[in-house]
Design an enzyme around this catalytic site. Structure first.
Site, PDB file in Angstrom:
ATOM      1  N   LEU A  40      -8.769  38.568  35.118  1.00  0.00           N
ATOM      2  CA  LEU A  40      -8.465  39.724  35.971  1.00  0.00           C
ATOM      3  C   LEU A  40      -7.917  40.903  35.170  1.00  0.00           C
ATOM      4  O   LEU A  40      -8.192  42.062  35.494  1.00  0.00           O
ATOM      5  CB  LEU A  40      -7.444  39.307  37.047  1.00  0.00           C
ATOM      6  N   ASP A  90       3.860  38.835  23.334  1.00  0.00           N
ATOM      7  CA  ASP A  90       3.855  37.414  23.669  1.00  0.00           C
ATOM      8  C   ASP A  90       5.037  37.156  24.585  1.00  0.00           C
ATOM      9  O   ASP A  90       6.201  37.199  24.153  1.00  0.00           O
ATOM     10  CB  ASP A  90       3.955  36.559  22.386  1.00  0.00           C
ATOM     11  N   SER A 171       1.213  38.141  41.640  1.00  0.00           N
ATOM     12  CA  SER A 171       1.744  36.926  42.243  1.00  0.00           C
ATOM     13  C   SER A 171       0.578  36.045  42.679  1.00  0.00           C
ATOM     14  O   SER A 171      -0.509  36.114  42.096  1.00  0.00           O
ATOM     15  CB  SER A 171       2.663  37.281  43.408  1.00  0.00           C
ATOM     16  N   TYR A 202       4.248  26.335  38.652  1.00  0.00           N
ATOM     17  CA  TYR A 202       3.534  27.622  38.666  1.00  0.00           C
ATOM     18  C   TYR A 202       3.780  28.327  40.010  1.00  0.00           C
ATOM     19  O   TYR A 202       4.112  29.521  40.036  1.00  0.00           O
ATOM     20  CB  TYR A 202       2.031  27.380  38.457  1.00  0.00           C
ATOM     21  N   LYS A 206       5.693  31.939  40.852  1.00  0.00           N
ATOM     22  CA  LYS A 206       5.127  33.060  41.616  1.00  0.00           C
ATOM     23  C   LYS A 206       6.028  33.429  42.797  1.00  0.00           C
ATOM     24  O   LYS A 206       6.143  34.600  43.173  1.00  0.00           O
ATOM     25  CB  LYS A 206       3.710  32.713  42.086  1.00  0.00           C
TER      26      LYS A 206
HETATM   27  N1  LIG Z   1      -7.425  33.150  38.968  1.00  0.00           N
HETATM   28  C1  LIG Z   1      -6.849  32.927  40.138  1.00  0.00           C
HETATM   29  O1  LIG Z   1      -7.374  32.235  41.017  1.00  0.00           O
HETATM   30  C2  LIG Z   1      -5.506  33.565  40.439  1.00  0.00           C
HETATM   31  C3  LIG Z   1      -4.986  33.420  41.735  1.00  0.00           C
HETATM   32  C4  LIG Z   1      -3.740  34.001  42.032  1.00  0.00           C
HETATM   33  C5  LIG Z   1      -3.064  34.680  41.038  1.00  0.00           C
HETATM   34  N2  LIG Z   1      -3.597  34.776  39.787  1.00  0.00           N
HETATM   35  C6  LIG Z   1      -2.829  35.512  38.780  1.00  0.00           C
HETATM   36  O2  LIG Z   1      -3.649  36.506  38.198  1.00  0.00           O
HETATM   37  C7  LIG Z   1      -3.153  36.823  36.880  1.00  0.00           C
HETATM   38  C8  LIG Z   1      -4.302  36.815  35.898  1.00  0.00           C
HETATM   39  O3  LIG Z   1      -4.764  35.503  35.762  1.00  0.00           O
HETATM   40  P1  LIG Z   1      -6.293  35.129  35.431  1.00  0.00           P
HETATM   41  O4  LIG Z   1      -6.796  34.385  36.624  1.00  0.00           O
HETATM   42  O5  LIG Z   1      -7.014  36.302  34.951  1.00  0.00           O
HETATM   43  O6  LIG Z   1      -6.059  34.047  34.279  1.00  0.00           O
HETATM   44  P2  LIG Z   1      -6.437  34.060  32.731  1.00  0.00           P
HETATM   45  O7  LIG Z   1      -7.882  34.329  32.564  1.00  0.00           O
HETATM   46  O8  LIG Z   1      -5.871  32.781  32.207  1.00  0.00           O
HETATM   47  O9  LIG Z   1      -5.612  35.293  32.156  1.00  0.00           O
HETATM   48  C9  LIG Z   1      -4.241  35.208  31.890  1.00  0.00           C
HETATM   49  C10 LIG Z   1      -3.873  36.232  30.851  1.00  0.00           C
HETATM   50  O10 LIG Z   1      -2.472  36.060  30.584  1.00  0.00           O
HETATM   51  C11 LIG Z   1      -2.313  35.975  29.197  1.00  0.00           C
HETATM   52  N3  LIG Z   1      -1.145  35.202  28.790  1.00  0.00           N
HETATM   53  C12 LIG Z   1      -0.866  33.902  28.996  1.00  0.00           C
HETATM   54  N4  LIG Z   1       0.275  33.561  28.387  1.00  0.00           N
HETATM   55  C13 LIG Z   1       0.737  34.687  27.780  1.00  0.00           C
HETATM   56  C14 LIG Z   1       1.861  34.986  26.967  1.00  0.00           C
HETATM   57  N5  LIG Z   1       2.747  34.048  26.599  1.00  0.00           N
HETATM   58  N6  LIG Z   1       2.025  36.252  26.529  1.00  0.00           N
HETATM   59  C15 LIG Z   1       1.121  37.210  26.822  1.00  0.00           C
HETATM   60  N7  LIG Z   1       0.022  36.988  27.555  1.00  0.00           N
HETATM   61  C16 LIG Z   1      -0.156  35.734  28.027  1.00  0.00           C
HETATM   62  C17 LIG Z   1      -3.585  35.322  28.671  1.00  0.00           C
HETATM   63  O11 LIG Z   1      -3.704  35.591  27.285  1.00  0.00           O
HETATM   64  P3  LIG Z   1      -4.464  34.612  26.252  1.00  0.00           P
HETATM   65  O12 LIG Z   1      -5.849  35.117  26.163  1.00  0.00           O
HETATM   66  O13 LIG Z   1      -3.718  34.803  24.970  1.00  0.00           O
HETATM   67  O14 LIG Z   1      -4.359  33.228  26.781  1.00  0.00           O
HETATM   68  C18 LIG Z   1      -4.609  36.040  29.535  1.00  0.00           C
HETATM   69  O15 LIG Z   1      -4.911  37.291  28.986  1.00  0.00           O
HETATM   70  C19 LIG Z   1      -2.070  35.797  36.598  1.00  0.00           C
HETATM   71  O16 LIG Z   1      -0.806  36.356  36.879  1.00  0.00           O
HETATM   72  C20 LIG Z   1      -2.353  34.688  37.588  1.00  0.00           C
HETATM   73  O17 LIG Z   1      -1.215  33.928  37.894  1.00  0.00           O
HETATM   74  C21 LIG Z   1      -4.797  34.255  39.465  1.00  0.00           C
END
Ligand SMILES: NC(=O)c1ccc[n+]([C@@H]2O[C@H](COP(=O)([O-])OP(=O)(O)OC[C@H]3O[C@@H](n4cnc5c(N)ncnc54)[C@H](OP(=O)(O)O)[C@@H]3O)[C@@H](O)[C@H]2O)c1
Length: 340
Positions: A40, A90, A171, A202, A206
Site C-alpha cells: 500500500l 527503521d 490502522s 498485531y 492497531k
Molecule cells: N494488507 C492488508 O490487508 C492490510 C489490512 C489492514 C491494514 N493494513 C496496514 O496497511 C499498512 C501497509 O501494509 P501492507 O499491506 O502494504 O504490507 P507490506 O507490503 O508488508 O508493507 C509494509 C511496509 O512496512 C515496512 N516496514 C516493516 N517493518 C518496518 C520497520 N521496522 N521499519 C520501517 N519500515 C518497516 C515494510 O518494509 P520492508 O520492505 O523493509 O519489509 C513495508 O514497506 C500497514 O500498516 C498494515 O498494517 C494492511
C-alpha cells in the site's frame, strides 16, 4: 442482528466496494510515506507523485527495495516533476527514528503529509526491539515517536504556508479482533512480551494506534483556543483487506488461509492505497477519527466504551513516559507545536 454477523456482513460488503480515485492536488507539497517499498505504501507514493507532490520522501528501512520503488514510480510516471527521495527509517530502532526526524527538521522547509503506513504482522518467532515486543515497538511506540517529533515541523508548515497538514496513521479493522486483556494491567506496555497473546498482538497494536491518535487529537484541540482549531489534522485509516506482503510472517497454515481469503475478497494494493489517500484528504472533519475504506466511521466498541476512554488516557501516559526517555521533552511537542 447479532453483532458478529453484522460485522462480518459489513466486512464482506465493504471488500467489494471500489475505492475512489484520489484527485486532491499535492502541488507544492512535501509528503513523507513510511514503508513505501511495496504494498500500500508504494501505491500511495505513486498516487502522491501522480497528484503533483513537489517533494516526496520514501522513508524505508531497506534502501535497495526503496530505490527499486522509486524507479518503479518514476518509470510509471515519466512526466512527473516530483522529486522523490529515499531516506532511511527503521522503526525497530529508536535511534533511526530520531535520526530521521532530526534530518527532517534540518532539511525540510515544510511537511504537509505524514502517511505513517509502515507496520509489520508477526506471530511466529517473536522478537524484541528496544525492550518491547517487535510489533509494539514498530507499529506503536516508534510510530508515535515519529509523529510527535515531526509535530513542530508540521505546525510550522501550517503557520507559514496557511495549510492544514495531515498525519494519517494506518490502522486496521483488526483492531476489533483483540481481547486486549492487558488493558487492566498496572503497566500495560510491559505486559507485551514475546510469546504471550501473540496471535492478537498485531490487532492490539492497531487498537493502540487508534487510542493514541484519538488522545493526540483531543490534546491538540485542548491546547488550542476553540476558535483556533488544531493546525494539524490527525486520523487513522483502515484500507480493508488487501493483497500485499503483510502476511508473509504468518505460519504456513495461516498464510494458506489468508491467501485464499485474499484471493476471494482482497483489494489490490492500489485499492488499499486509495483508501489511505481518502483518509489523508478527509480534512478537519476526520480529526481524531477512524476512516474505514474512505468513510469516516465509528471505531470498535471497546474504543467507544467508558473503559476504552480510561485506557486511552493510561496508554497515552505510559507512552509519553517511554518516549520522553527516548527523546527528552518530546511529549511537550503536542502543546508546544500549537503554542508558537
Ligand atoms: N494488507 C492488508 O490487508 C492490510 C489490512 C489492514 C491494514 N493494513 C496496514 O496497511 C499498512 C501497509 O501494509 P501492507 O499491506 O502494504 O504490507 P507490506 O507490503 O508488508 O508493507 C509494509 C511496509 O512496512 C515496512 N516496514 C516493516 N517493518 C518496518 C520497520 N521496522 N521499519 C520501517 N519500515 C518497516 C515494510 O518494509 P520492508 O520492505 O523493509 O519489509 C513495508 O514497506 C500497514 O500498516 C498494515 O498494517 C494492511
Amino acid at each position: 442482528m447479532n453483532g458478529r454477523l453484522e460485522l462480518a456482513l459489513h466486512f464482506f460488503k465493504g471488500q467489494f466496494r471500489s475505492m475512489p480515485l484520489p484527485t486532491t492536488s499535492y502541488a507544492g507539497r512535501t509528503v513523507i510515506v513510511t514503508g513505501a517499498t511495496g504494498g500500500l505504501g508504494l501505491e500511495a507514493a505513486r498516487h502522491f507523485t501522480r497528484l503533483g507532490t513537489a517533494r516526496l520522501i520514501l522513508a524505508c528501512r531497506d534502501s535497495e527495495r526503496a530505490e527499486a520503488a522509486r524507479s518503479d514510480i518514476q518509470k510509471s510516471l515519466p512526466d512527473s516533476s516530483t522529486t522523490i527521495e529515499v531516506w532511511p527509517l527503521d522503526l525497530a530502532s529508536f535511534e533511526s527514528v530520531r535520526t530521521f526526524c532530526h534530518r527532517a527538521e534540518k532539511e525540510l522547509d515544510r511537511l504537509d503529509v505524514l502517511l505513517a503506513n509502515a507496520a509489520l504482522l508477526a506471530i511466529d518467532k517473536p522478537k524484541m526491539a528496544e525492550g518491547y515486543e517487535l510489533q509494539i515497538t514498530v507499529n506503536v511506540i516508534s510510530n508515535t515517536l515519529l509523529i510527535l517529533m515531526l509535530l513542530p515541523l508540521l505546525k510550522r508548515t501550517a503557520a507559514t504556508h496557511n495549510v492544514e497538514p495531515v498525519v494519517t496513521l494506518v490502522s486496521s479493522l483488526g483492531h476489533i479482533l483483540t481481547t486486549f486483556t492487558q488493558h487492566s494491567s498496572p503497566h500495560i506496555f510491559s505486559t507485551f512480551q514475546p510469546g504471550d497473546h501473540m496471535t492478537e498482538r498485531y490487532a492490539t497494536s492497531k487498537l493502540l494506534g487508534i487510542l493514541i491518535i484519538r488522545e493526540l487529537a483531543e490534546r491538540l484541540n485542548a491546547a488550542h483556543h476553540p476558535s483556533h482549531p488544531s493546525p494539524v489534522v490527525v486520523n487513522t485509516a483502515n484500507p480493508g483487506m488487501c493483497k500485499s506482503d503483510l502476511f508473509r510472517n504468518l505460519p504456513a497454515a495461516g498464510r494458506v488461509v489468508v491467501g485464499a481469503l485474499n484471493q476471494l475478497l482482497g483489494r489490490s494494493s492500489d485499492q488499499g492505497a486509495r483508501a489511505l489517500m481518502a483518509a489523508v484528504a478527509a480534512g478537519r472533519e476526520s480529526h481524531g477519527k477512524y476512516v474505514d475504506s474512505a468513510r469516516i466511521v465509528e471505531p470498535g466498541s471497546f474504543v467507544r466504551s467508558e473503559t476504552g476512554g480510561m485506557v486511552q488516557k493510561k496508554v497515552w501516559g505510559e507512552l509519553m513516559e517511554i518516549l520522553d526517555g527516548v527523546e527528552p521533552g518530546v511529549s511537550g511537542n503536542v502543546e508546544r507545536a500549537l503554542a508558537a
